[in-house]
Design a protein around this motif. Structure first.
Motif, PDB file in Angstrom:
ATOM      1  N   MET A   1     -15.157   3.261  -7.477  1.00 24.53           N
ATOM      2  CA  MET A   1     -14.419   1.894  -7.941  1.00 24.53           C
ATOM      3  C   MET A   1     -14.996   0.973  -6.734  1.00 24.53           C
ATOM      4  O   MET A   1     -15.127  -0.139  -7.123  1.00 24.53           O
ATOM      5  CB  MET A   1     -13.172   2.033  -8.189  1.00 24.53           C
ATOM      6  N   GLU A   2     -15.105   1.233  -5.488  1.00 27.76           N
ATOM      7  CA  GLU A   2     -15.536   0.341  -4.567  1.00 27.76           C
ATOM      8  C   GLU A   2     -16.999  -0.070  -4.827  1.00 27.76           C
ATOM      9  O   GLU A   2     -17.416  -0.974  -4.839  1.00 27.76           O
ATOM     10  CB  GLU A   2     -15.470   0.932  -3.153  1.00 27.76           C
ATOM     11  N   LEU A   3     -17.866   1.166  -5.111  1.00 25.75           N
ATOM     12  CA  LEU A   3     -19.342   0.875  -5.736  1.00 25.75           C
ATOM     13  C   LEU A   3     -19.361   0.155  -6.839  1.00 25.75           C
ATOM     14  O   LEU A   3     -20.089  -0.687  -7.255  1.00 25.75           O
ATOM     15  CB  LEU A   3     -20.098   2.251  -5.676  1.00 25.75           C
ATOM     16  N   VAL A   4     -18.374   0.496  -7.908  1.00 24.05           N
ATOM     17  CA  VAL A   4     -18.443  -0.314  -9.075  1.00 24.05           C
ATOM     18  C   VAL A   4     -18.444  -1.975  -8.743  1.00 24.05           C
ATOM     19  O   VAL A   4     -19.089  -2.593  -9.511  1.00 24.05           O
ATOM     20  CB  VAL A   4     -17.248   0.115  -9.998  1.00 24.05           C
ATOM     21  N   ALA A   5     -17.509  -2.452  -8.180  1.00 22.55           N
ATOM     22  CA  ALA A   5     -17.271  -3.648  -7.829  1.00 22.55           C
ATOM     23  C   ALA A   5     -18.610  -4.373  -7.209  1.00 22.55           C
ATOM     24  O   ALA A   5     -19.149  -5.497  -7.279  1.00 22.55           O
ATOM     25  CB  ALA A   5     -15.968  -4.295  -7.015  1.00 22.55           C
ATOM     26  N   GLN A   6     -19.065  -3.712  -6.071  1.00 26.33           N
ATOM     27  CA  GLN A   6     -20.222  -4.062  -5.516  1.00 26.33           C
ATOM     28  C   GLN A   6     -21.604  -4.082  -6.306  1.00 26.33           C
ATOM     29  O   GLN A   6     -22.275  -5.064  -6.176  1.00 26.33           O
ATOM     30  CB  GLN A   6     -20.743  -3.178  -4.103  1.00 26.33           C
ATOM     31  N   TYR A   7     -21.828  -3.154  -7.307  1.00 28.53           N
ATOM     32  CA  TYR A   7     -22.803  -3.034  -8.155  1.00 28.53           C
ATOM     33  C   TYR A   7     -22.632  -4.204  -9.288  1.00 28.53           C
ATOM     34  O   TYR A   7     -23.808  -4.438 -10.027  1.00 28.53           O
ATOM     35  CB  TYR A   7     -23.029  -1.824  -8.800  1.00 28.53           C
ATOM     36  N   GLU A   8     -21.438  -4.479  -9.634  1.00 30.66           N
ATOM     37  CA  GLU A   8     -21.300  -5.255 -10.785  1.00 30.66           C
ATOM     38  C   GLU A   8     -21.999  -7.019 -10.414  1.00 30.66           C
ATOM     39  O   GLU A   8     -22.712  -7.402 -11.087  1.00 30.66           O
ATOM     40  CB  GLU A   8     -19.741  -5.672 -11.096  1.00 30.66           C
ATOM     41  N   THR A   9     -21.977  -7.109  -8.960  1.00 35.11           N
ATOM     42  CA  THR A   9     -22.609  -8.389  -8.486  1.00 35.11           C
ATOM     43  C   THR A   9     -24.213  -8.103  -8.514  1.00 35.11           C
ATOM     44  O   THR A   9     -24.803  -8.991  -8.838  1.00 35.11           O
ATOM     45  CB  THR A   9     -22.163  -8.720  -7.144  1.00 35.11           C
ATOM     46  N   GLN A  10     -24.423  -6.969  -7.940  1.00 28.32           N
ATOM     47  CA  GLN A  10     -26.014  -6.701  -7.879  1.00 28.32           C
ATOM     48  C   GLN A  10     -26.529  -6.667  -9.459  1.00 28.32           C
ATOM     49  O   GLN A  10     -27.651  -7.199  -9.547  1.00 28.32           O
ATOM     50  CB  GLN A  10     -26.344  -5.408  -7.234  1.00 28.32           C
TER      51      GLN A  10
ATOM     52  N   LYS B   1     -27.083   6.534   2.765  1.00 28.26           N
ATOM     53  CA  LYS B   1     -26.588   5.994   3.659  1.00 28.26           C
ATOM     54  C   LYS B   1     -26.898   4.321   3.567  1.00 28.26           C
ATOM     55  O   LYS B   1     -26.277   3.482   4.205  1.00 28.26           O
ATOM     56  CB  LYS B   1     -27.135   6.407   5.108  1.00 28.26           C
ATOM     57  N   LEU B   2     -27.744   4.101   2.517  1.00 22.05           N
ATOM     58  CA  LEU B   2     -28.184   2.480   2.308  1.00 22.05           C
ATOM     59  C   LEU B   2     -27.509   2.053   1.150  1.00 22.05           C
ATOM     60  O   LEU B   2     -27.476   0.768   1.039  1.00 22.05           O
ATOM     61  CB  LEU B   2     -29.635   2.616   1.939  1.00 22.05           C
ATOM     62  N   ILE B   3     -26.757   2.589   0.270  1.00 23.69           N
ATOM     63  CA  ILE B   3     -26.390   2.218  -0.953  1.00 23.69           C
ATOM     64  C   ILE B   3     -24.954   1.622  -0.664  1.00 23.69           C
ATOM     65  O   ILE B   3     -24.328   2.118   0.140  1.00 23.69           O
ATOM     66  CB  ILE B   3     -26.270   3.141  -2.225  1.00 23.69           C
ATOM     67  N   PRO B   4     -24.709   0.306  -1.386  1.00 22.93           N
ATOM     68  CA  PRO B   4     -25.615  -0.479  -2.257  1.00 22.93           C
ATOM     69  C   PRO B   4     -26.518  -1.142  -1.518  1.00 22.93           C
ATOM     70  O   PRO B   4     -26.073  -1.757  -0.250  1.00 22.93           O
ATOM     71  CB  PRO B   4     -24.651  -1.382  -2.988  1.00 22.93           C
ATOM     72  N   THR B   5     -27.708  -1.448  -2.029  1.00 21.83           N
ATOM     73  CA  THR B   5     -28.580  -1.984  -0.997  1.00 21.83           C
ATOM     74  C   THR B   5     -28.522  -3.767  -1.101  1.00 21.83           C
ATOM     75  O   THR B   5     -29.063  -4.336  -0.100  1.00 21.83           O
ATOM     76  CB  THR B   5     -30.200  -1.570  -1.307  1.00 21.83           C
ATOM     77  N   GLY B   6     -28.178  -3.978  -2.246  1.00 21.76           N
ATOM     78  CA  GLY B   6     -28.181  -5.637  -2.498  1.00 21.76           C
ATOM     79  C   GLY B   6     -29.322  -6.180  -2.814  1.00 21.76           C
ATOM     80  O   GLY B   6     -29.537  -7.336  -3.064  1.00 21.76           O
ATOM     81  N   LYS B   7     -30.477  -5.244  -2.919  1.00 17.96           N
ATOM     82  CA  LYS B   7     -31.952  -5.526  -3.237  1.00 17.96           C
ATOM     83  C   LYS B   7     -32.352  -5.523  -4.767  1.00 17.96           C
ATOM     84  O   LYS B   7     -31.754  -4.606  -5.512  1.00 17.96           O
ATOM     85  CB  LYS B   7     -32.937  -4.809  -2.549  1.00 17.96           C
ATOM     86  N   ILE B   8     -33.008  -6.555  -5.474  1.00 16.06           N
ATOM     87  CA  ILE B   8     -33.193  -6.423  -6.673  1.00 16.06           C
ATOM     88  C   ILE B   8     -34.699  -5.533  -6.810  1.00 16.06           C
ATOM     89  O   ILE B   8     -35.657  -6.164  -6.314  1.00 16.06           O
ATOM     90  CB  ILE B   8     -33.517  -7.894  -7.411  1.00 16.06           C
ATOM     91  N   ALA B   9     -34.703  -4.658  -7.660  1.00 17.25           N
ATOM     92  CA  ALA B   9     -35.913  -3.848  -7.753  1.00 17.25           C
ATOM     93  C   ALA B   9     -36.024  -3.380  -9.203  1.00 17.25           C
ATOM     94  O   ALA B   9     -35.001  -3.194  -9.757  1.00 17.25           O
ATOM     95  CB  ALA B   9     -36.160  -2.678  -6.817  1.00 17.25           C
ATOM     96  N   TRP B  10     -37.226  -3.225  -9.718  1.00  9.63           N
ATOM     97  CA  TRP B  10     -37.393  -2.688 -10.679  1.00  9.63           C
ATOM     98  C   TRP B  10     -38.842  -1.911 -10.928  1.00  9.63           C
ATOM     99  O   TRP B  10     -39.809  -2.260 -10.802  1.00  9.63           O
ATOM    100  CB  TRP B  10     -37.640  -3.534 -11.985  1.00  9.63           C
TER     101      TRP B  10
ATOM    102  N   ALA C   1     -33.509   1.160  -3.563  1.00  7.55           N
ATOM    103  CA  ALA C   1     -33.329  -0.124  -4.479  1.00  7.55           C
ATOM    104  C   ALA C   1     -34.053   0.367  -5.909  1.00  7.55           C
ATOM    105  O   ALA C   1     -33.672  -0.119  -6.747  1.00  7.55           O
ATOM    106  CB  ALA C   1     -33.997  -1.267  -3.730  1.00  7.55           C
ATOM    107  N   ASN C   2     -34.871   1.255  -5.628  1.00 10.83           N
ATOM    108  CA  ASN C   2     -35.473   1.576  -7.013  1.00 10.83           C
ATOM    109  C   ASN C   2     -34.488   2.603  -7.674  1.00 10.83           C
ATOM    110  O   ASN C   2     -34.501   2.284  -9.021  1.00 10.83           O
ATOM    111  CB  ASN C   2     -36.794   2.317  -6.821  1.00 10.83           C
ATOM    112  N   LEU C   3     -33.941   3.172  -7.217  1.00  9.57           N
ATOM    113  CA  LEU C   3     -33.106   4.168  -8.024  1.00  9.57           C
ATOM    114  C   LEU C   3     -31.933   3.289  -8.604  1.00  9.57           C
ATOM    115  O   LEU C   3     -31.307   3.348  -9.841  1.00  9.57           O
ATOM    116  CB  LEU C   3     -32.384   5.034  -6.992  1.00  9.57           C
ATOM    117  N   GLU C   4     -31.298   2.177  -7.849  1.00 13.60           N
ATOM    118  CA  GLU C   4     -30.527   1.194  -8.488  1.00 13.60           C
ATOM    119  C   GLU C   4     -31.189   0.405  -9.650  1.00 13.60           C
ATOM    120  O   GLU C   4     -30.408   0.078 -10.484  1.00 13.60           O
ATOM    121  CB  GLU C   4     -29.946   0.043  -7.426  1.00 13.60           C
TER     122      GLU C   4
END
Length: 477
Positions: free
Chosen positions: A454-463, A319-328, A360-363
């Motif tokens: 493909m909607e997620l692809v575009a959002q994750y490209e920015t992230q 329910k939270l993805i894409p989070t827009g958060k940077i995590a590692w 965010a960690n998964l991302e």
């Protein structure tokens, strides 16, 4: 007509044997843990391995139903650890316990060998260290000089089981020979091994492509198990066998295994040469290349912080993805691939809930995976066409969805990507099928196919681009 193949996997802690048909369907399996002592990370008795194999084969083959046609069993092969070596005498008896890949006593020899190899090998493998077979061989020669005159042959872990099955010990495959110094580009043992390290030519095995038939099952064993003298196929290292079992065997196919760490292996038409040493390449049985690398990033953070109810965390993440958060989520200090950054530390977003941190960690792991594949494409000049997923990380539906979108390639999850299945596939690859590629196409069963949203692809490209910028700001990239 049904035909069958046996796969044997000798691991660090135990052995597993499976019997499958030509479609990869499991007929029977059995496993057994080894009784080991405190030195098992350094040395193990090969006799323990063989005793376990005999008992497991007894259990499977003598336990088949009376109407099972044992004459339809065609071949057997073996997978085991990379870099584990054994010295044999003229009677093919071990002169010493197997010196394990995880034995660190040969670190100094590894450094010396690497310096020598760099002088002689232009584009081949030179990343020798304490885990390499050749380092352990030199360590043994220097530690036990009185044994030198008794050595007749050096072999690898899977070669020992192949030898016990067939009485052929002097043949190994490309994947086992790599870390013992064999040049998989020129397909020969380099002269520096003899001229500068002092090994004898007669100690070195004949090296053949994985899948090659080396002999037939010994008559006494065939009688014991009610088999014909089936074909015995040369062994393969465990990492490569798992890659085969995942389905990633054609150029452009890649396998990501996410367990404690993240391991990437794939197939390219050309050799991948990484000047930074993050990647190294095995030789594919069909002449292609099998590059790979291992990251310190993985799923260990889940075990530490999110193991209580993994289904709950995955449902929340959906329910939270894409989070827009940077995590590692890097648990240990330093990274080795795709970054070489010993100073690297985890990146955690501020003021987020635990559910948001999990997502965010998964991302973040997916971003590390994408960076790894970008480097591979840059070095190889070849595109990543598909990723075959394995390991505990492939059990999360939402993680597979994230990864497909971040990578923008299809992800396939094989039903049973085990080393034992990889060994069984290799047993079939030249005895029933014409190649490992054909064998894999028939013997691997895809459990899931995940195509990029493909909607997620575009959002994750920015992230993802923000993720890379953060790594650059921290001087990790």
């Amino acid at each position: 007509m049904q035909v069958y193949f046996i796969g044997i996997d000798i691991g660090t802690q135990g052995a597993r044997v499976i019997l499958v048909d030509q479609q990869g369907m499991l007929v029977a399996s059995a496993s057994r843990s080894f009784v080991l002592d405190e030195r098992s990370r350094e040395e193990q008795s090969p006799t323990i391995w063989w005793n376990a194999c005999e008992k497991l084969l007894d259990e499977i083959l003598n336990g088949l139903s009376a109407d099972f046609d044992k004459s339809a069993i065609q071949a057997v092969s073996v997978t085991s650890t990379s870099g584990t070596v054994i010295p044999l005498d003229v009677n093919n008896q071990p002169l010493h316990n197997a010196i394990m890949y995880s034995d660190g006593r040969s670190a100094e020899q590894g450094k010396r060998i690497q310096k020598i190899a760099l002088r002689h090998v232009k584009d081949g493998y030179t990343g020798f260290n304490a885990s390499s077979g050749i380092s352990k061989i030199l360590w043994f020669m220097e530690r036990y000089p009185e044994q030198r005159g008794r050595i007749a042959l050096w072999i690898h872990a899977s070669d020992y089981i192949v030898g016990k099955l067939s009485n052929i010990y002097n043949t190994t495959d490309y994947t086992n020979a790599l870390k013992s110094g064999y040049d998989v580009a020129d397909l020969k043992w380099p002269t520096y091994i003899i001229d500068e390290l002092g090994l004898k030519k007669e100690w070195l095995q004949k090296v053949v492509p994985s899948g090659t038939v080396v002999g037939l099952l010994q008559e006494g064993l065939a009688t014991r198990w009610g088999l014909k003298k089936i074909k015995v196929v040369v062994g393969m290292t465990d990492g490569c066998a798992s890659q085969v079992a995942s389905g990633a065997v054609k150029p452009g196919d890649w396998n990501t295994t996410i367990g404690t760490t993240l391991v990437i292996k794939g197939v390219t038409r050309n050799q991948v040469i990484d000047p930074l040493g993050r990647l190294y390449s095995h030789r594919h049985p069909e002449g292609y290349w099998m590059p790979g690398g291992a990251s310190n990033t993985g799923a260990d953070w889940i075990t530490v912080d999110f193991s209580s109810d993994i289904l709950q965390w995955n449902r929340a993440a959906e329910k939270l993805i894409p989070t827009g958060k940077i995590a590692w989520p890097l648990l240990q200090e330093g990274e080795r691939y795709p970054l070489m950054a010993p100073q690297a530390r985890a990146i955690a977003p501020e003021q987020v809930s635990k559910s948001e941190l999990y997502a965010a960690n998964l991302e973040g792991v997916a971003c590390i995976e994408r960076l790894a594949y970008e480097i591979i494409e840059e070095l190889s000049g070849e595109k990543v066409a598909a990723v075959y997923a394995a390991g505990g990380g492939s059990n999360s539906e939402v993680w597979l969805k994230i990864r497909a979108a971040v990578l923008n390639v299809p992800i396939y999850k094989c039903k049973a990507a085990s080393g034992a299945l990889g060994a069984a596939i290799m047993a079939a690859s030249k005895t029933y099928y014409s190649s490992v590629t054909e064998a894999v196409s028939h013997m691997t069963i895809m459990e899931k196919e995940i195509f990029p949203d493909m909607e997620l692809v575009a959002q994750y490209e920015t992230q993802y681009q923000q993720f890379k910028e953060e790594l650059k700001t921290l001087n990790y990239l």
